[in-house]
Design an enzyme around this catalytic site. Structure first.
Site, PDB file in Angstrom:
ATOM      1  N   ARG A 186       0.867  -1.184   0.000  1.00 24.59           N
ATOM      2  CA  ARG A 186       0.000   0.000   0.000  1.00 24.59           C
ATOM      3  C   ARG A 186       0.898   1.226   0.000  1.00 24.59           C
ATOM      4  NH1 ARG A 186      -3.449  -3.024  -1.376  1.00 24.59           N
ATOM      5  NH2 ARG A 186      -5.443  -3.449  -0.326  1.00 24.59           N
ATOM      6  N   HIS A 242      -1.749  -0.277  -9.739  1.00 22.50           N
ATOM      7  CA  HIS A 242      -2.342  -1.185  -8.752  1.00 22.50           C
ATOM      8  C   HIS A 242      -2.862  -2.458  -9.432  1.00 22.50           C
ATOM      9  CE1 HIS A 242      -4.327  -1.295  -4.532  1.00 22.50           C
ATOM     10  NE2 HIS A 242      -4.142  -2.520  -4.979  1.00 22.50           N
TER      11      HIS A 242
HETATM   12  P1  NAP Z   1      -1.239 -11.521   5.219  1.00 25.15           P
HETATM   13  O1  NAP Z   1      -1.339 -12.962   4.895  1.00 25.15           O
HETATM   14  O2  NAP Z   1      -2.096 -10.948   6.277  1.00 25.15           O
HETATM   15  O3  NAP Z   1       0.284 -11.237   5.578  1.00 25.15           O
HETATM   16  C1  NAP Z   1       0.725 -10.044   6.121  1.00 25.15           C
HETATM   17  C2  NAP Z   1       2.181 -10.192   6.531  1.00 25.15           C
HETATM   18  O4  NAP Z   1       2.668  -8.913   6.952  1.00 25.15           O
HETATM   19  C3  NAP Z   1       2.374 -11.154   7.705  1.00 25.15           C
HETATM   20  O5  NAP Z   1       3.546 -11.901   7.540  1.00 25.15           O
HETATM   21  C4  NAP Z   1       2.519 -10.199   8.885  1.00 25.15           C
HETATM   22  O6  NAP Z   1       3.289 -10.706   9.961  1.00 25.15           O
HETATM   23  C5  NAP Z   1       3.270  -9.058   8.220  1.00 25.15           C
HETATM   24  N1  NAP Z   1       3.136  -7.830   9.016  1.00 25.15           N
HETATM   25  C6  NAP Z   1       2.005  -7.204   9.416  1.00 25.15           C
HETATM   26  N2  NAP Z   1       2.306  -6.123  10.158  1.00 25.15           N
HETATM   27  C7  NAP Z   1       3.649  -6.089  10.239  1.00 25.15           C
HETATM   28  C8  NAP Z   1       4.563  -5.214  10.880  1.00 25.15           C
HETATM   29  N3  NAP Z   1       4.140  -4.163  11.588  1.00 25.15           N
HETATM   30  N4  NAP Z   1       5.893  -5.473  10.758  1.00 25.15           N
HETATM   31  C9  NAP Z   1       6.305  -6.548  10.063  1.00 25.15           C
HETATM   32  N5  NAP Z   1       5.490  -7.403   9.411  1.00 25.15           N
HETATM   33  C10 NAP Z   1       4.177  -7.181   9.503  1.00 25.15           C
HETATM   34  O7  NAP Z   1      -1.489 -10.639   3.922  1.00 25.15           O
HETATM   35  P2  NAP Z   1      -1.286 -11.021   2.376  1.00 25.15           P
HETATM   36  O8  NAP Z   1      -2.453 -11.737   1.843  1.00 25.15           O
HETATM   37  O9  NAP Z   1       0.055 -11.645   2.216  1.00 25.15           O
HETATM   38  O10 NAP Z   1      -1.305  -9.553   1.729  1.00 25.15           O
HETATM   39  C11 NAP Z   1      -0.388  -8.573   2.146  1.00 25.15           C
HETATM   40  C12 NAP Z   1      -0.799  -7.203   1.636  1.00 25.15           C
HETATM   41  O11 NAP Z   1      -0.541  -7.097   0.245  1.00 25.15           O
HETATM   42  C13 NAP Z   1      -2.281  -6.877   1.741  1.00 25.15           C
HETATM   43  O12 NAP Z   1      -2.605  -6.409   3.038  1.00 25.15           O
HETATM   44  C14 NAP Z   1      -2.470  -5.797   0.700  1.00 25.15           C
HETATM   45  O13 NAP Z   1      -2.302  -4.528   1.262  1.00 25.15           O
HETATM   46  C15 NAP Z   1      -1.345  -6.066  -0.294  1.00 25.15           C
HETATM   47  N6  NAP Z   1      -1.849  -6.517  -1.601  1.00 25.15           N
HETATM   48  C16 NAP Z   1      -1.639  -5.723  -2.671  1.00 25.15           C
HETATM   49  C17 NAP Z   1      -2.072  -6.138  -3.916  1.00 25.15           C
HETATM   50  C18 NAP Z   1      -1.809  -5.302  -5.133  1.00 25.15           C
HETATM   51  O14 NAP Z   1      -2.355  -5.580  -6.191  1.00 25.15           O
HETATM   52  N7  NAP Z   1      -0.955  -4.324  -5.067  1.00 25.15           N
HETATM   53  C19 NAP Z   1      -2.770  -7.345  -4.051  1.00 25.15           C
HETATM   54  C20 NAP Z   1      -2.971  -8.115  -2.921  1.00 25.15           C
HETATM   55  C21 NAP Z   1      -2.510  -7.697  -1.682  1.00 25.15           C
HETATM   56  P3  NAP Z   1       2.796 -12.006  10.793  1.00 25.15           P
HETATM   57  O15 NAP Z   1       2.982 -13.162   9.857  1.00 25.15           O
HETATM   58  O16 NAP Z   1       3.694 -12.042  11.938  1.00 25.15           O
HETATM   59  O17 NAP Z   1       1.332 -11.768  11.127  1.00 25.15           O
HETATM   60  C1  GLV Z   2      -5.372  -5.492  -3.601  1.00 24.78           C
HETATM   61  O1  GLV Z   2      -4.743  -4.503  -3.452  1.00 24.78           O
HETATM   62  C2  GLV Z   2      -5.785  -6.354  -2.550  1.00 24.78           C
HETATM   63  O2  GLV Z   2      -5.650  -5.985  -1.380  1.00 24.78           O
HETATM   64  O3  GLV Z   2      -6.265  -7.458  -2.856  1.00 24.78           O
END
Ligand code: NAP
Ligand code: GLV
Length: 308
Positions: A223, A271
């Site tokens: 983000r 995005h």
């Molecule tokens: P997720 O499974 O919830 O994983 C989040 C990871 O971030 C976990 O490993 C978590 O640690 C870590 N984290 C959270 N807060 C932290 C902090 N303060 N310091 C260090 N690490 C921290 O989420 P996900 O499905 O992988 O997705 C991650 C993010 O990608 C989403 O929230 C979204 O914003 C972004 N995203 C972007 C797109 C795009 O198209 N650009 C698409 C999809 C997602 P723990 O394992 O210890 O909980």
């Molecule tokens: C995209 O940014 C998502 O959070 O899936």
């Protein structure tokens, strides 16, 4: 059972309504508009300040994305309402493709060749070996773990950072105990893949960007507000960063006069690094609605205190 779908893009909203209607024939599924009758479940990408004033009997709300920051900032989001996010839903392979593309861009110096072509110059350059490009993945969740594992399998030295300790084969894992500075110190490429929360907002400021090795490359697929824009621009201008690939921004669409658009060291995508695939996501949400109806626990439930 009534389900409303809220989404700023009409096409996506209609696709969600159609697919959920097919998957849950017992439910009445509708696109949400101001004045819609209260529903049992809501699905979507929320950009509607009045939504929770009217939707007063929801049993759960499902994000149409992996991120939930769009929901967490909505006024009136009831503190006890279960918020459920998408888990992978076809986004992992897309994120791998995007991040591998950026690693190859840096390692094989494709930007230097694009610049040489603009000058009409035939200019072979030494490439980095894969083993020289240490990639750091900040966020080792559903998506970060897949990206880190894929890059490691491809031959890059990979390290990752998460809030809690992790063990991932082929990945050197750091967490809050080992410290962010130790993690960042060797990242020649840093991929941001953590949620936007109060703990991550503005985390990548001048000081933290300064902890990266000089000449590192930043990839933000998480983000926009994880980064302080002015600090990033300054780090690019001093050469602390060699470049940045940005898929997400504090304001989207990125305003036409934003300096990122024309900065020679910035690569921009709108995005799209991992898009929501409704044909994969709707069955996941439908399965979770049925599980909740049976009183079962579901994955992807957001910890409201942590914000993700
Ligand atoms: P997720 O499974 O919830 O994983 C989040 C990871 O971030 C976990 O490993 C978590 O640690 C870590 N984290 C959270 N807060 C932290 C902090 N303060 N310091 C260090 N690490 C921290 O989420 P996900 O499905 O992988 O997705 C991650 C993010 O990608 C989403 O929230 C979204 O914003 C972004 N995203 C972007 C797109 C795009 O198209 N650009 C698409 C999809 C997602 P723990 O394992 O210890 O909980
Ligand atoms: C995209 O940014 C998502 O959070 O899936």
């Amino acid at each position: 059972m009534r389900i409303v779908v809220a989404h700023p893009r009409a096409e996506a909203r209609e696709q969600w309504v159609r697919m959920l209607g097919e998957l849950l024939p017992q439910a009445q599924v509708e696109g949400w508009a101001p004045g819609s009758a209260p529903a049992d479940y809501a699905v979507g990408w929320l950009d509607e300040p009045g939504f929770f004033d009217e939707q007063t009997r929801l049993r759960a709300i499902f994000s149409a994305g992996a991120g939930v920051d769009h929901l967490m900032k909505q006024p009136g989001l009831p503190p006890q309402l279960p918020v459920v996010r998408l888990e992978d839903a076809g986004m992992g392979p897309q994120m791998i493709e995007y991040c591998l593309h950026e690693a190859l861009r840096v390692q094989r110096r494709f930007d230097d060749y694009a610049a040489a072509q603009c000058e009409g110059a035939w200019r072979p350059l030494p490439a980095l070996a894969r083993t020289e490009l240490t990639v750091g993945v900040f966020g080792l969740g559903v998506l970060g773990t897949q990206v880190a594992s894929a890059l490691a399998a491809f031959g890059y030295p990979v390290r990752g950072y998460s809030r809690s300790p992790k063990a991932i084969e082929g990945v050197d894992c750091f967490d809050e105990r080992s410290g962010l500075r130790a993690f960042l110190g060797a990242c020649r490429m840093l991929v941001l893949l953590a949620p936007l929360t109060e703990a991550t907002r503005g985390l990548f400021d001048a000081e933290r960007l300064g902890w990266l090795p000089a000449g590192a490359w930043l990839v933000n697929v998480a983000r926009g507000p994880l980064i302080v824009d002015d600090a990033l621009l300054a780090a690019l201008d001093t050469g602390q960063l060699a470049g940045a690939t940005l898929d997400v921004f504090a304001e989207e669409p990125l305003p036409p006069d934003h300096p990122f658009w024309r900065h020679p060291k910035v690569r921009i995508t709108p995005h799209v690094s991992a898009m929501t695939l409704v044909e994969v996501s709707a069955p996941q949400v439908a399965r979770k609605i049925l599980a909740l109806e049976r009183g079962e626990a579901v994955g992807g439930l957001v910890d409201r205190r942590r914000g993700y």
